[in-house]
Design a protein around this motif. Structure first.
Motif, PDB file in Angstrom:
ATOM      1  N   PRO A   1       0.828  -1.209   0.000  1.00 13.45           N
ATOM      2  CA  PRO A   1       0.000   0.000   0.000  1.00 13.45           C
ATOM      3  C   PRO A   1       0.865   1.263   0.000  1.00 13.45           C
ATOM      4  O   PRO A   1       1.813   1.362   0.793  1.00 13.45           O
ATOM      5  CB  PRO A   1      -0.806  -0.121   1.296  1.00 13.45           C
ATOM      6  CG  PRO A   1       0.029  -0.983   2.185  1.00 13.45           C
ATOM      7  CD  PRO A   1       0.747  -1.939   1.281  1.00 13.45           C
ATOM      8  N   ASN A   2       0.554   2.195  -0.876  1.00 12.36           N
ATOM      9  CA  ASN A   2       1.364   3.414  -0.971  1.00 12.36           C
ATOM     10  C   ASN A   2       0.589   4.673  -0.616  1.00 12.36           C
ATOM     11  O   ASN A   2       1.083   5.788  -0.790  1.00 12.36           O
ATOM     12  CB  ASN A   2       1.967   3.550  -2.377  1.00 12.36           C
ATOM     13  CG  ASN A   2       0.894   3.599  -3.457  1.00 12.36           C
ATOM     14  OD1 ASN A   2      -0.253   3.938  -3.202  1.00 12.36           O
ATOM     15  ND2 ASN A   2       1.276   3.243  -4.678  1.00 12.36           N
ATOM     16  N   GLY A   3      -0.625   4.506  -0.125  1.00  8.44           N
ATOM     17  CA  GLY A   3      -1.430   5.657   0.241  1.00  8.44           C
ATOM     18  C   GLY A   3      -2.456   6.040  -0.805  1.00  8.44           C
ATOM     19  O   GLY A   3      -3.402   6.781  -0.514  1.00  8.44           O
ATOM     20  N   SER A   4      -2.272   5.533  -2.037  1.00  5.72           N
ATOM     21  CA  SER A   4      -3.216   5.880  -3.105  1.00  5.72           C
ATOM     22  C   SER A   4      -3.804   4.662  -3.821  1.00  5.72           C
ATOM     23  O   SER A   4      -4.717   4.806  -4.627  1.00  5.72           O
ATOM     24  CB  SER A   4      -2.536   6.787  -4.134  1.00  5.72           C
ATOM     25  OG  SER A   4      -1.443   6.118  -4.742  1.00  5.72           O
ATOM     26  N   ASN A   5      -3.275   3.466  -3.534  1.00  3.28           N
ATOM     27  CA  ASN A   5      -3.756   2.257  -4.220  1.00  3.28           C
ATOM     28  C   ASN A   5      -4.635   1.393  -3.322  1.00  3.28           C
ATOM     29  O   ASN A   5      -4.828   0.203  -3.572  1.00  3.28           O
ATOM     30  CB  ASN A   5      -2.585   1.436  -4.753  1.00  3.28           C
ATOM     31  CG  ASN A   5      -1.633   0.981  -3.643  1.00  3.28           C
ATOM     32  OD1 ASN A   5      -1.768   1.386  -2.483  1.00  3.28           O
ATOM     33  ND2 ASN A   5      -0.641   0.174  -4.004  1.00  3.28           N
ATOM     34  N   HIS A   6      -5.146   1.995  -2.271  1.00  3.16           N
ATOM     35  CA  HIS A   6      -5.902   1.290  -1.240  1.00  3.16           C
ATOM     36  C   HIS A   6      -7.066   0.477  -1.814  1.00  3.16           C
ATOM     37  O   HIS A   6      -7.167  -0.733  -1.605  1.00  3.16           O
ATOM     38  CB  HIS A   6      -6.412   2.330  -0.228  1.00  3.16           C
ATOM     39  CG  HIS A   6      -7.431   1.830   0.733  1.00  3.16           C
ATOM     40  ND1 HIS A   6      -7.072   1.212   1.907  1.00  3.16           N
ATOM     41  CD2 HIS A   6      -8.788   1.839   0.698  1.00  3.16           C
ATOM     42  CE1 HIS A   6      -8.172   0.867   2.555  1.00  3.16           C
ATOM     43  NE2 HIS A   6      -9.223   1.234   1.855  1.00  3.16           N
TER      44      HIS A   6
END
Length: 421
Positions: free
Chosen positions: A175-180
């Motif tokens: 998870p990178n903060g935008s692909n949740h």
């Protein structure tokens, strides 16, 4: 004939192509953060000898406690006996582990801690009359070199020759903060199409992948989603455990706690090999039965070795001390200052740090084990600092007892190395 020459006659070193690189530096002593070779040259151990010697080499307190135990009880098989060091270690460890952990299982090293965790997860479902055979793991994760651990690892440089023999694993991105939402949708599809037994992950930092970090909130949502589907979650804290991320365990950054945790490396402060697989009461209870075959028939000869347990107890006592906690905070402050000046360097692509772990990616493509990487390794060693680049990633993971002068030298040598890239 010196040690370096004698070494080549019989010894086979790990992670090494001897045809291309036949030499291995002979270290004759270590103290604090300093390694000394057979020629009297000194090196700052800036990666704590693979993240193990976090309280410094030959720490006086740990050596004393270990020696006292050696005079009292050296080894006894753990299948039929117990002893004070194992009981005391379990009590101390449970106090600092995430609150849902309640049972301690002993192993020999990080890989076997993961191996036991995988078998626990598979047998947990088997004991409940469910056949689940697939695991979920992060892309580019690394969990060890035994077959189960290799199966859930995603780095083909280690696993290539064995991929036809491994258990079934489905991989998801970190998870990178935008692909949740994308990850949760992928998980939903995986659950619908596979019998998922468990999810194994390196919490927040993927070590062998180059100290790559990921989003705590996203990981928490993944764990929560999987737990709702009765999929066991396994935190591989072999690298991250025991204070390296700024908390006792990386799992402390998430509200949702793992069902199983794998521990090794800093567990015994680099002095003796030992590992632990901890789990919840719920998992342990699934192995209780009048049917003997539902027990966990997995064993290591040196399980709960009393001397190793005494060493681990001493390590936990240091970890929880005010002095070591203050040292960790000082290192974090130094990393923060270093990042501010190094991240604007034109040769630096990106930087990141969490706790005492710092990493920077060079603005150039490098082979994981290639000429430029070897050139950098030699550059560091020639200047008295042991740093071991992972591809184009240079990382620091210093012992908690490092002095400010030693730490500044590590930073300085990295800055100097940027000029040769």
């Amino acid at each position: 004939m010196n040690l370096q020459q004698r070494d080549k006659k019989h010894l086979w070193h790990p992670l090494k192509q001897h045809q291309l690189n036949p030499e291995s530096l002979a270290i004759v002593k270590a103290k604090g953060c300093i390694l000394t070779d057979e020629n009297g040259n000194e090196y700052i151990d800036a990666i704590a000898s693979w993240y193990t010697c976090m309280y410094g080499h030959c720490n006086d307190y740990i050596v004393k406690k270990t020696h006292q135990q050696m005079l009292k009880l050296d080894q006894v098989m753990f299948s039929d006996f117990t002893h004070e060091p194992a009981v005391k270690l379990s009590e101390k460890l449970i106090k600092i582990l995430p609150e849902n952990q309640n049972k301690i299982y002993f192993n020999d090293n990080g890989s076997t801690a993961v191996e036991a965790a995988i078998k626990m997860a598979l047998q947990y479902h088997f004991n409940l009359d469910e056949k689940r055979s697939t695991f979920i793991a992060f892309e580019n994760g690394f969990h060890g070199d035994t077959f189960g651990a290799m199966s859930v690892s995603g780095l083909s440089v280690y696993n290539g020759p064995f991929e036809d023999f491994l258990i079934n694993v489905e991989r998801i991105p970190t998870p990178n903060g935008s692909n949740h939402n994308d990850i949760l949708n992928q998980l939903k599809n995986l659950i619908e199409n596979h019998n998922i037994a468990g999810f194994i992950y390196e919490p927040l930092i993927q070590g062998a992948a180059g100290m790559k970090t990921h989003d705590a909130n996203g990981l928490n949502d993944i764990l929560e989603f999987l737990k709702a589907h009765n999929i066991l979650t396994i935190a591989d804290e072999v690298m991250t455990g025991f204070g390296k991320t700024g908390k006792y365990f990386a799992s402390d950054y998430m509200d949702t706690k793992p069902d199983i945790i794998c521990l090794s490396k800093a567990l015994t402060a680099g002095l003796l090999p030992m590992a632990i697989t901890s789990c919840t009461q719920k998992i342990y209870d699934a192995f209780l039965s009048n049917d003997i075959s539902k027990g966990f028939f997995h064993c290591h000869t040196y399980s709960a070795n009393p001397v190793a347990c005494a060493t681990a107890i001493a390590g936990i006592e240091l970890l929880t001390s005010t002095e070591i906690q203050n040292n960790i905070n000082k290192i974090i402050d130094s990393h923060s200052a270093f990042e501010k000046r190094i991240k604007i360097h034109p040769k630096v692509k990106s930087t990141r740090y969490l706790g005492v772990i710092f990493a920077l990616d060079l603005n150039t493509k490098m082979e994981r084990y290639g000429n430029l990487r070897d050139k950098l390794l030699k550059f560091f060693m020639d200047r008295g600092v042991f740093l071991r680049p992972l591809g184009n990633t240079i990382y620091i993971q210093v012992p908690y007892v490092i002095s400010e002068a030693e730490l500044q030298k590590v930073y300085q040598v990295i800055e100097e190395a940027l000029e040769i890239v």
